[in-house]
Design a protein around this motif. Structure first.
Motif, mmCIF file in Angstrom:
data_model
loop_
_atom_site.group_PDB
_atom_site.id
_atom_site.type_symbol
_atom_site.label_atom_id
_atom_site.label_comp_id
_atom_site.label_asym_id
_atom_site.label_seq_id
_atom_site.Cartn_x
_atom_site.Cartn_y
_atom_site.Cartn_z
ATOM 1 N N LEU A 76 1.020 19.834 1.589
ATOM 2 C CA LEU A 76 1.328 19.114 2.704
ATOM 3 C C LEU A 76 1.732 19.795 3.948
ATOM 4 C CD1 LEU A 76 1.502 16.408 4.221
ATOM 5 C CD2 LEU A 76 3.691 15.982 3.545
ATOM 6 N N GLU A 77 2.842 20.720 3.847
ATOM 7 C CA GLU A 77 3.416 21.598 4.825
ATOM 8 C C GLU A 77 2.193 22.772 5.392
ATOM 9 O OE1 GLU A 77 5.868 20.677 6.527
ATOM 10 O OE2 GLU A 77 6.114 18.950 5.134
ATOM 11 N N GLU A 78 1.172 22.792 4.482
ATOM 12 C CA GLU A 78 0.149 23.836 5.057
ATOM 13 C C GLU A 78 -1.002 22.937 5.853
ATOM 14 O OE1 GLU A 78 0.634 26.911 4.462
ATOM 15 O OE2 GLU A 78 2.461 26.687 3.386
ATOM 16 N N VAL A 79 -0.986 21.858 5.691
ATOM 17 C CA VAL A 79 -2.177 21.019 6.261
ATOM 18 C C VAL A 79 -1.974 21.159 7.833
ATOM 19 C CG1 VAL A 79 -3.143 18.731 6.474
ATOM 20 C CG2 VAL A 79 -2.242 19.665 4.464
ATOM 21 N N ILE A 292 -3.749 15.142 12.024
ATOM 22 C CA ILE A 292 -4.121 13.690 12.419
ATOM 23 C C ILE A 292 -5.654 13.505 11.748
ATOM 24 C CG2 ILE A 292 -4.726 11.771 14.073
ATOM 25 C CD1 ILE A 292 -2.849 13.124 15.998
ATOM 26 N N ALA A 293 -6.518 14.252 11.707
ATOM 27 C CA ALA A 293 -7.874 14.215 11.208
ATOM 28 C C ALA A 293 -7.901 14.070 9.585
ATOM 29 C CB ALA A 293 -8.830 15.038 11.643
ATOM 30 N N ASP A 294 -6.757 14.945 9.234
ATOM 31 C CA ASP A 294 -6.813 15.113 7.552
ATOM 32 C C ASP A 294 -5.984 13.757 7.197
ATOM 33 O OD1 ASP A 294 -6.478 16.894 5.168
ATOM 34 O OD2 ASP A 294 -4.482 15.984 5.355
ATOM 35 N N HIS A 295 -4.886 13.464 7.765
ATOM 36 C CA HIS A 295 -4.003 12.588 7.432
ATOM 37 C C HIS A 295 -4.460 11.211 7.239
ATOM 38 C CE1 HIS A 295 -1.029 15.739 6.807
ATOM 39 N NE2 HIS A 295 -0.253 15.193 7.474
ATOM 40 N N VAL A 296 -5.321 10.885 8.324
ATOM 41 C CA VAL A 296 -5.835 9.808 8.383
ATOM 42 C C VAL A 296 -6.810 9.300 7.251
ATOM 43 C CG1 VAL A 296 -7.827 9.935 9.678
ATOM 44 C CG2 VAL A 296 -6.891 7.933 9.805
ATOM 45 N N ARG A 297 -7.242 10.167 6.907
ATOM 46 C CA ARG A 297 -8.331 10.230 5.610
ATOM 47 C C ARG A 297 -7.567 9.806 4.284
ATOM 48 N NH1 ARG A 297 -12.990 13.536 4.377
ATOM 49 N NH2 ARG A 297 -11.355 14.832 2.794
ATOM 50 N N ALA A 298 -6.394 10.477 4.188
ATOM 51 C CA ALA A 298 -5.441 10.207 2.881
ATOM 52 C C ALA A 298 -5.052 8.750 2.903
ATOM 53 C CB ALA A 298 -4.458 11.294 2.779
ATOM 54 N N VAL A 299 -4.470 8.480 4.115
ATOM 55 C CA VAL A 299 -3.718 7.175 4.265
ATOM 56 C C VAL A 299 -4.616 5.966 4.241
ATOM 57 C CG1 VAL A 299 -2.457 5.648 5.755
ATOM 58 C CG2 VAL A 299 -1.907 8.176 5.698
ATOM 59 N N ALA A 300 -5.900 6.266 4.617
ATOM 60 C CA ALA A 300 -6.870 5.115 4.901
ATOM 61 C C ALA A 300 -7.499 4.917 3.101
ATOM 62 C CB ALA A 300 -8.023 5.419 5.881
ATOM 63 N N GLY A 306 -5.526 0.342 -2.613
ATOM 64 C CA GLY A 306 -4.420 -0.689 -3.051
ATOM 65 C C GLY A 306 -3.047 -0.253 -2.933
ATOM 66 N N GLN A 307 -2.842 1.083 -2.388
ATOM 67 C CA GLN A 307 -1.487 1.537 -1.991
ATOM 68 C C GLN A 307 -1.005 1.375 -0.777
ATOM 69 O OE1 GLN A 307 1.143 2.582 -4.440
ATOM 70 N NE2 GLN A 307 2.048 1.957 -2.339
ATOM 71 N N LEU A 308 0.029 0.371 -0.558
ATOM 72 C CA LEU A 308 0.568 0.105 0.646
ATOM 73 C C LEU A 308 1.555 0.948 1.105
ATOM 74 C CD1 LEU A 308 0.512 -3.978 0.686
ATOM 75 C CD2 LEU A 308 -1.102 -2.207 1.900
ATOM 76 N N PRO A 309 1.776 1.240 2.403
ATOM 77 C CA PRO A 309 2.978 2.152 2.681
ATOM 78 C C PRO A 309 4.304 1.249 2.404
ATOM 79 C CG PRO A 309 1.593 2.362 4.386
ATOM 80 C CD PRO A 309 0.939 0.952 3.703
ATOM 81 N N SER A 310 5.362 2.079 1.916
ATOM 82 C CA SER A 310 6.710 1.192 1.586
ATOM 83 C C SER A 310 7.772 2.431 1.449
ATOM 84 C CB SER A 310 6.400 0.687 0.143
ATOM 85 O OG SER A 310 6.472 1.756 -0.897
ATOM 86 N N ASN A 311 8.921 1.933 1.034
ATOM 87 C CA ASN A 311 9.984 2.866 0.703
ATOM 88 C C ASN A 311 10.389 3.581 -0.258
ATOM 89 O OD1 ASN A 311 10.746 2.506 3.674
ATOM 90 N ND2 ASN A 311 11.669 0.775 3.276
ATOM 91 N N ARG A 320 5.056 8.629 4.293
ATOM 92 C CA ARG A 320 5.558 9.767 5.012
ATOM 93 C C ARG A 320 4.094 10.764 5.289
ATOM 94 N NH1 ARG A 320 6.496 14.426 1.036
ATOM 95 N NH2 ARG A 320 7.436 16.218 2.356
ATOM 96 N N ILE A 321 3.059 10.607 4.948
ATOM 97 C CA ILE A 321 2.073 11.390 5.507
ATOM 98 C C ILE A 321 1.628 10.725 6.798
ATOM 99 C CG2 ILE A 321 -0.618 11.772 4.975
ATOM 100 C CD1 ILE A 321 -0.019 11.470 1.947
ATOM 101 N N LEU A 322 1.498 9.273 6.879
ATOM 102 C CA LEU A 322 1.087 8.804 8.053
ATOM 103 C C LEU A 322 2.213 9.042 9.112
ATOM 104 C CD1 LEU A 322 -0.709 6.915 9.841
ATOM 105 C CD2 LEU A 322 0.531 4.915 8.696
#
Length: 875
Positions: A76-79, A292-300, A306-311, A320-322
């Protein structure tokens, strides 16, 4: 080649070599407790490598969606900072399960790269395992000799255990590997330094593109290796890196995999993206756009699966990625409003043909991301205010690391944004103290979740393990294997596998069965039942005295029957929601337990009372129809779907499936169900709420829980009637009491206003002048609303007025702060900041506008000190 051609060429090549092409498994894992996400191509095939299941073909190829953001594989921190690490990426892979081995794998890899993709042989290097005395594993002479027949020896390098010995985890299948690296530097750079010296040295243009793993060993709990009964091949090629090579660019982000997303970000933000090296502010902009270009792919893709953001858990990782993407936009692209959700259209158009789920779930994904963006942007605003307070409270130029960590840990405020804002104020924070606080938190978290797992003890060799729980609740069985697991949370436990079990393992939303294993006169409670790598694990705290002897496996009938009722009701609920709300409704998660059921589904608005009643009526009508269960086992997936069975997004289905039908409700499901809807008795919705944008949640009960619910309702009604002195018409009596209460409230409010006016007259002379400010800080005997009215009444007496009033009601203190508007403008006095500081003395907090704010607390004894400290703000 464009990216779609690169992908299809790979799959076509291995299909021509006799491989079965299979679809990508969901990026989110639901049936493997050891992993949150699919982090490699082989994750969906673990059960085959472990010998717990038989693959449908000995040769398989695919492209797998992978996510690496936690645990051992954390990029993550390298992305964004470099050009070749990603959160989500595609892994092209070919697999041999006890079929071909090193010779075929290496030859085919070379053929595809150099003859089909036509990559220049002179830019390729390969590595083989040098061996390890510590592991007693020799140098991989076989792989060396194969490569020597294909490439000159100066391009074959030896790799150590870290680089060239691949392991599934701390335990399990593993083996030496042979990597293929590519050198895409310019001729001038190659003349200065040989590519040999840059392999596995994190050079952005000398990178690994393909890894061929030769699985020969099994890593045991004590660290030793033993030979696997069969040898396997597990390969993985980075799709994005391969596209970089084939498209002749120097960065993964310059390929058509990311190009459309980057163009859209540039359009939405008005910022410029510069290919290649950039300096200063432009490089910061470049990094932000890449993140942003990388992370939107992962989150979408995670949301689509089926995995919604949560705590918690996997949902927290996605959030956290978003948030990292939002924060980069906020800080470096000056985006103060949601915009990342708008990239989903571009992503769906670009990848929808290969991964249809992103196209079909597009609207849901956009809604969830937009809501998360708006929520975190509000958090960032709060964080900026909090950080402003910290700056004002800090003596000197360095903020304590613990304060910066509190902002990060409690409020989710990113540490690099903290550093940036402090830098603008000529300040910094103590990084060593921040890192210490972070380390202590991680240590506490790790200690709480620490688990040690021993090796399997094999009791019976080559025994088939089967589930018989659809037909039986009790059966005779033998233990085939067991292992001990120790954890801080649960202490010592055993995981037992039986040759035939009636215990249903947790899955498909349904909790695992409980019951007992009876061995002779000893009953061993089964605390839970789970599934891991195709094995059904019975969780116990002890073992039979004779683990090899016969035993009786007995499921708790009462709990099982309650779960079955709730599971069948869940299917009927799904049908009802689609009937009442529309066919856009899709299941997004569920929990089926003996006590109640929970069902998450896609829908754009809160359900009305009428809709909830219609859904409830629909389910109960199906119950009254006495619909029999029609169960079909082991039917082809395609046939079941063609006949109308509903398959769920994010679920992994095999070639053969089980279909459950009650009337017109038909779903693919492996869970436990009633034989007739009449067994459910009655269905009652107890709550409806929001889970995320576009996702609603219904909680409901059936059977005995409904009886208890109505009994409690009846008891509550009796108590209300008794309190009201048993009126003939209870509803009419309550309405009359409410009406009377409204009248009394109005009378009380009028009296309080009169009291406030009276106090105004008596307190007008209590003001003191402090530094040109008319100041008053005192405790008054009023309710909160009365204190507000009094503050405004006193504030109208003139200019330059600063008032702090304290009140106590029901032992709960409250502070009310009023600041004249001219003081806000001329002296920067802010009621919201004042009340946040003074609120600490009453163990509370609050806020408001610059000219009026309130704070509630827990400790009335702190009022005198709070009133005393108020004067400090104008001294």
């Amino acid at each position: 080649m464009n990216s779609q051609e690169v992908r299809s060429t790979f799959l076509d090549f291995f299909q021509s070599k006799g491989h079965l092409i299979v679809p990508s498994a969901p990026i989110v894992l639901k049936d493997d407790p050891t992993l949150m996400f699919n982090n490699s191509g082989m994750a969906q095939f673990k059960e085959y490598f472990l010998g717990n299941a038989t693959p449908k073909s000995k040769r398989i190829a695919d492209t797998q969606k992978c996510l690496r953001v936690s645990g051992k594989h954390n990029d993550l921190e390298e992305v964004g900072k470099d050009t070749y690490h990603h959160t989500m990426f595609e892994m092209l892979g070919n697999w041999s399960f006890g079929d071909y081995f090193k010779k075929e794998a290496i030859h085919w890899a070379w053929e595809l790269l150099t003859e089909v993709y036509k990559i220049d042989k002179d830019i390729l290097y390969v590595t083989v395992f040098e061996g390890s005395k510590e592991e007693n594993v020799p140098f991989d002479q076989e792989a060396w000799d194969i490569w020597k027949s294909l490439i000159s020896e100066d391009r074959i390098l030896l790799g150590n255990k870290k680089d060239n010995f691949w392991e599934m985890g701390d335990q399990g299948p593993c083996g030496p590997c042979s990597e293929i690296h590519v050198d895409i530097r310019s001729a001038e750079e190659k003349a200065k330094v040989s590519g040999r010296d840059l392999v596995n040295n994190d050079h952005p243009h000398v990178v690994e593109i393909w890894n061929n793993v030769f699985m020969e060993f099994n890593r045991k709990a004590d660290g030793s290796l033993e030979k696997l009964p069969a040898r396997h091949v597990d390969t993985g090629m980075g799709f994005e890196r391969l596209c970089m090579v084939l498209q002749g660019v120097q960065s993964n982000y310059d390929t058509d995999v990311f190009g459309p997303l980057i163009e859209k970000i540039v359009t939405l933000t008005g910022k410029k993206y510069v290919k290649g090296e950039a300096l200063g502010e432009q490089e910061k902009t470049n990094i932000a756009i890449r993140v942003i270009a990388d992370h939107v792919r992962a989150v979408a893709f995670a949301i689509a699966d089926g995995q919604l953001p949560s705590n918690t858990g996997a949902g927290y990782v996605i959030r956290r990625i978003l948030r990292r993407a939002i924060r980069y936009g906020f800080t470096f692209l000056d985006t103060k409003e949601a915009f990342i959700f708008e990239l989903v259209d571009t992503l769906a158009a670009q990848m929808g043909s290969s991964f249809p789920e992103i196209r079909q779930q597009k609207d849901l994904v956009k809604n969830v991301i937009r809501e998360e963006e708006n929520a975190f942007l509000r958090t960032l605003d709060q964080g900026l205010q909090l950080l402003d307070d910290v700056v004002k409270q800090t003596q000197g130029k360095e903020v304590p690391g613990a304060k910066a960590f509190e902002l990060y840990d409690t409020f989710g405020f990113p540490k690099d944004l903290t550093a940036l804002i402090l830098e603008e104020n000529g300040m910094s924070y103590n990084e060593a103290d921040f890192d210490k606080a972070m380390f202590e938190q991680k240590t506490r978290s790790r200690a709480a979740s620490e688990v040690s797992t021993e090796d399997w003890v094999i009791v019976r060799e080559k025994m088939e393990e089967s589930f018989v729980g659809y037909d039986l609740l009790v059966n005779e069985a033998h233990i085939t294997r067991y292992r001990q697991v120790d954890s801080k949370k649960d202490g010592k436990q055993f995981q037992i596998v039986l040759d035939a079990t009636p215990f249903y393992p947790e899955g498909g939303g349904q909790v695992g069965d409980r019951g007992v294993l009876i061995a002779g006169s000893k009953e061993i409670p089964v605390l839970d039942t789970k599934k891991e790598n195709n094995l059904i694990l019975h969780i116990t705290q002890s073992l039979p005295e004779d683990a090899s002897g016969p035993l009786t496996a007995k499921v708790n009938r009462e709990l099982r029957e309650h779960s079955a009722r709730n599971h069948s009701a869940t299917h009927l609920l799904h049908q009802a929601l689609r009937s009442v709300l529309g066919t856009h409704v899709e299941q997004k998660g569920s929990l089926v337990s003996p006590g109640y059921l929970r069902f998450d589904f896609s829908h754009f608005s809160k359900m009305t009372d009428a809709e909830l009643q219609s859904v409830e009526n629909f389910v109960n009508d199906r119950i009254r129809e006495h619909l029999p269960l029609v169960e079909r086992r082991n039917i082809p997936f395609a046939e079941a779907v063609a006949e109308g069975a509903m398959a769920l997004f994010g679920e992994k289905y095999g070639d053969s499936v089980r279909a459950i039908k009650f009337g017109q409700s038909v779903e693919l499901c492996g869970g436990i169900h009633v034989q007739n809807t009449a067994d459910i008795w009655h269905f009652k919705i107890v709550s409806e709420s929001a889970v995320a944008a576009g996702i609603r949640r219904v909680e409901a009960i059936t059977s005995d829980a409904v009886k208890d619910y109505f009994a409690n309702q009846e008891k509550a009604l009796s108590e209300i009637k008794e309190t009201l002195k048993n009126p003939q018409d209870t509803l009419k009596a309550v309405a009359a009491m409410q009406e009377e209460n409204v009248k009394l409230k109005k009378q009380v409010e009028a009296l309080l206003r009169e009291k406030a006016k009276a106090l105004k007259s008596s307190m007008a002379n209590e003001f003191r002048e402090v530094n040109g400010v008319r100041f008053l800080a005192t405790q008054v005997d009023l309710a909160a609303e009365g204190a507000k009215d009094l503050a405004y009444e006193l504030g109208n007496l003139g200019e330059n007025i600063f008032i702090v009033l304290a009140t106590v009601n029901d032992e709960k203190p409250m502070l009310t702060v009023y600041v004249s508007k001219e003081l806000v403008a001329s002296k920067g006095l802010n009621a919201g900041q004042v009340v946040r500081e003074l609120g600490k003395y009453i163990q509370g907090g609050g806020g408001g506008q610059p000219f009026f704010a309130t704070a509630g607390g827990k400790d009335p004894l702190g009022i005198p000190e709070a009133l005393e400290k108020a004067e400090d703000f104008i001294r």
